[in-house]
Design a protein around this motif. Sequence first.
Motif, PDB file in Angstrom:
ATOM      1  N   GLY A  46       0.766  -1.285  -0.121  1.00  0.00           N
ATOM      2  CA  GLY A  46       0.219   0.040  -0.029  1.00  0.00           C
ATOM      3  C   GLY A  46       0.833   1.204  -0.179  1.00  0.00           C
ATOM      4  N   ALA A  47       0.629   2.103   0.928  1.00  0.00           N
ATOM      5  CA  ALA A  47       1.068   3.351   0.862  1.00  0.00           C
ATOM      6  C   ALA A  47       2.624   3.299   0.968  1.00  0.00           C
ATOM      7  N   GLY A  48       3.165   2.380   1.717  1.00  0.00           N
ATOM      8  CA  GLY A  48       4.738   2.367   1.865  1.00  0.00           C
ATOM      9  C   GLY A  48       5.465   1.871   0.920  1.00  0.00           C
ATOM     10  N   VAL A  49       5.183   1.022  -0.198  1.00  0.00           N
ATOM     11  CA  VAL A  49       6.022   0.409  -1.125  1.00  0.00           C
ATOM     12  C   VAL A  49       6.693   1.710  -2.145  1.00  0.00           C
ATOM     13  N   LEU A  50       6.064   2.781  -2.216  1.00  0.00           N
ATOM     14  CA  LEU A  50       6.724   3.790  -3.117  1.00  0.00           C
ATOM     15  C   LEU A  50       7.748   4.683  -2.439  1.00  0.00           C
ATOM     16  N   SER A  51       7.602   4.481  -1.120  1.00  0.00           N
ATOM     17  CA  SER A  51       8.509   5.368  -0.370  1.00  0.00           C
ATOM     18  C   SER A  51       9.795   4.656  -0.052  1.00  0.00           C
ATOM     19  N   LEU A  52       9.907   3.006  -0.378  1.00  0.00           N
ATOM     20  CA  LEU A  52      11.081   2.301  -0.071  1.00  0.00           C
ATOM     21  C   LEU A  52      12.467   2.915  -0.923  1.00  0.00           C
ATOM     22  N   ALA A  53      12.243   3.518  -1.871  1.00  0.00           N
ATOM     23  CA  ALA A  53      13.603   4.123  -2.716  1.00  0.00           C
ATOM     24  C   ALA A  53      14.063   5.054  -1.470  1.00  0.00           C
ATOM     25  N   TRP A  54      13.277   6.047  -1.044  1.00  0.00           N
ATOM     26  CA  TRP A  54      13.869   6.987  -0.047  1.00  0.00           C
ATOM     27  C   TRP A  54      14.109   6.255   0.988  1.00  0.00           C
ATOM     28  N   SER A  55      13.701   5.275   1.646  1.00  0.00           N
ATOM     29  CA  SER A  55      14.098   4.507   2.798  1.00  0.00           C
ATOM     30  C   SER A  55      15.407   3.871   2.541  1.00  0.00           C
ATOM     31  N   LEU A  56      15.659   3.322   1.356  1.00  0.00           N
ATOM     32  CA  LEU A  56      17.027   2.882   0.935  1.00  0.00           C
ATOM     33  C   LEU A  56      18.158   3.993   0.688  1.00  0.00           C
ATOM     34  N   ALA A  57      17.751   5.047   0.197  1.00  0.00           N
ATOM     35  CA  ALA A  57      18.486   6.121   0.005  1.00  0.00           C
ATOM     36  C   ALA A  57      19.123   6.601   1.530  1.00  0.00           C
ATOM     37  N   GLN A  58      18.301   6.387   2.620  1.00  0.00           N
ATOM     38  CA  GLN A  58      18.824   6.744   3.995  1.00  0.00           C
ATOM     39  C   GLN A  58      19.783   5.710   4.520  1.00  0.00           C
ATOM     40  N   LEU A  59      19.460   4.521   4.220  1.00  0.00           N
ATOM     41  CA  LEU A  59      20.284   3.443   4.972  1.00  0.00           C
ATOM     42  C   LEU A  59      21.306   2.882   3.747  1.00  0.00           C
ATOM     43  N   GLY A  60      21.125   3.214   2.587  1.00  0.00           N
ATOM     44  CA  GLY A  60      22.102   2.671   1.574  1.00  0.00           C
ATOM     45  C   GLY A  60      21.788   1.311   1.078  1.00  0.00           C
ATOM     46  N   TRP A  61      22.783   0.558   0.539  1.00  0.00           N
ATOM     47  CA  TRP A  61      22.545  -0.679  -0.052  1.00  0.00           C
ATOM     48  C   TRP A  61      22.523  -1.662   1.034  1.00  0.00           C
ATOM     49  N   VAL A  62      22.942  -1.141   2.384  1.00  0.00           N
ATOM     50  CA  VAL A  62      22.790  -2.340   3.487  1.00  0.00           C
ATOM     51  C   VAL A  62      21.307  -2.409   3.971  1.00  0.00           C
ATOM     52  N   GLY A  63      20.649  -1.587   3.477  1.00  0.00           N
ATOM     53  CA  GLY A  63      19.089  -1.511   3.851  1.00  0.00           C
ATOM     54  C   GLY A  63      18.182  -2.508   3.318  1.00  0.00           C
ATOM     55  N   VAL A  64      18.904  -3.265   2.103  1.00  0.00           N
ATOM     56  CA  VAL A  64      18.415  -4.444   1.688  1.00  0.00           C
ATOM     57  C   VAL A  64      18.184  -5.672   2.704  1.00  0.00           C
TER      58      VAL A  64
END
Length: 468
Positions: A46-64
Motif C-alpha cells: 500500500g502506501a509504503g511501497v513507493l517510499s522504499l527508494a527513499w528509505s534505501l537512500a537513507q540506509l544505503g545498500w545495506v538497507g536491503v
Amino acid sequence: MMASESGMGSDHRVAEAVADLDDDGRPKRVGTEWTACALVITAVIGAGVLSLAWSLAQLGWVGVSALVIFGIITLYTSNLLAECYRCPITAKRNYTYMQAAKANLGGKMYMACGLAQYSLLIGLAIGYTITAAISMVAINKSNCFHKRGHEASCEVSHRPYMIGMGVFEIVVSQIPDIGEMWWLSVMATITSFGYALIGAALAFSAVISGHGKRTSLTGVEIGPGITAAQKMWRMFRAIGDMMLCSSYSAILIEIQDTLKSSASEIQVMKKVNVISVSTTTLFYLICACFGYAAFGNNAHGNMLTGFGFYEPFWLIDLANIFIVMHLVGAYQVIAQPVFGAVESEMKRRWPRSKFLNAEYPIRIGEKNFNLISINLWRLTWRSMFVVMVTLLALALPYFNEVLALLGAISYWPLTVYFPVNMYIVQKKIDRWTSRWLGLQSLNFVCLLVALAAACGSMEGFAEALSSS
C-alpha cells in the motif's frame, strides 16, 4: 400422507439450513488460500511501497538486508499468530485479534491489544486517504507539466481530493464484512502489482539508459546538506517505513476467519503467509533497489508522485490511477475489523433493535437485490467513521512522517509482542528454556528497533511542522 410429506419437506429445509452453517453456527465460510492472499496483499502493498527508494537512500545498500530481515520476522511471527486462531483444547474460534489476545493473555492484554490494533487501523485509513489524494494531485500535475513544461507552476490543493476520497469510501464501506469483499481485494491486488511494476520499470529504464544517480553502501552522506543527527533520524524513519511495509498482523486473524472450515485451517493460513510475505518482499526489493539505483541519494519520498519521472506522462497517470484504485480497496480491508467490532458490540447490547439489525434490500422495480442491502446503523456509523478519518487526514498531510510513525507504533506490539506471548501461553513453553529465551530475545530486539523508529518519525513530524 400429505402431513408426512409436509414434515419431510420441513426436515429437508432444516437440513439445508444447517448445511449452510459452520461448526460455530455462523454462515459457512467460503474463503480460499487465494482469496486470503488477495486480502493480505491488498492490505500490505500500500502506501509504503513507493517510499522504499527513499528509505534505501537513507540506509544505503545495506538497507536491503533490513527489508529481508523484517520479511523473515513477519513470516515467523505471523505463523505463530495463525496457531492462535483456535483454542487447542476446545477448538473454539477466536474471530478477532482481540479475542485471541483475551483467550490467551487475559483481560488487560485484551484492552492493550485493542488499543494498538484499532489505533493502527485508523491510522492506516488516514495514511491511505493522504496517499490517494497525493496520487490524484500527481495526475493533475503530470498533465499540467506535459502541457506547460516541467518548470511551470502547477500547484494543486490536496483538500478537494481527500474529500472526494472520503465521499467514495462512504459508498464502498457499505459492503457488510470482509468476507464479502473478495472481488474488491482482487482488484486492489492487481492494481498494486500494476503500479509497483510501472515504478520499477521506469526506474530500471533510467538505470540501463545511463541516467541512474550515485548510490552508496551507507546511503545519504553527512555533509553541507545534512548533519550527523539528521542522518541518524532519517535512518530511523526509514526503518519505520520498512516496518510498516511488513506488517499485516492486525488483520491476520480476521482474514483467517474467512477461510473454509477444515482440519488444516492453520496450515492453509501458514501457506497464505508464505505466499504473501514472499510476494510482497520480492516486490519491495524490486521497487526499492530499482528506485534507489535510478534516483540515488536524492530519491523522493514517493517514487511516482515526487516527479523523479515526467515522461511518459500517460504511464505515470496510469500508475497513479492504479494507486488510487488499490487504496480504495486497502482502506476497506483495514477498516472492516473496526466496523465489525463496533457493530457486533452494539448488536450484542440491543439485539432487538431494528435500527441496528434490520436489512433493507435494494429494490429496482419489482425486483429485490438481496445481495445488496442497506442497514441504517451501518450506514450511519460507517459514514461517521469515514468523515472522522477524512478530517484527520486533512490535518496531517505529512506522508513519510505518517508512514514511519504508523510502522513504529504497530510493528512491535502487533507483529511481535502479542504473537510471541500468545504462542508461549498456548504451547505452554516454560520460562528460561532455550525456546523461551529465543522468543523473548526477538521480542526485546524488535522493541528497541521500534522505539528508535518512533523517535525518528516524531523528529520528522517536528521538522515538517517547523518548515510548513
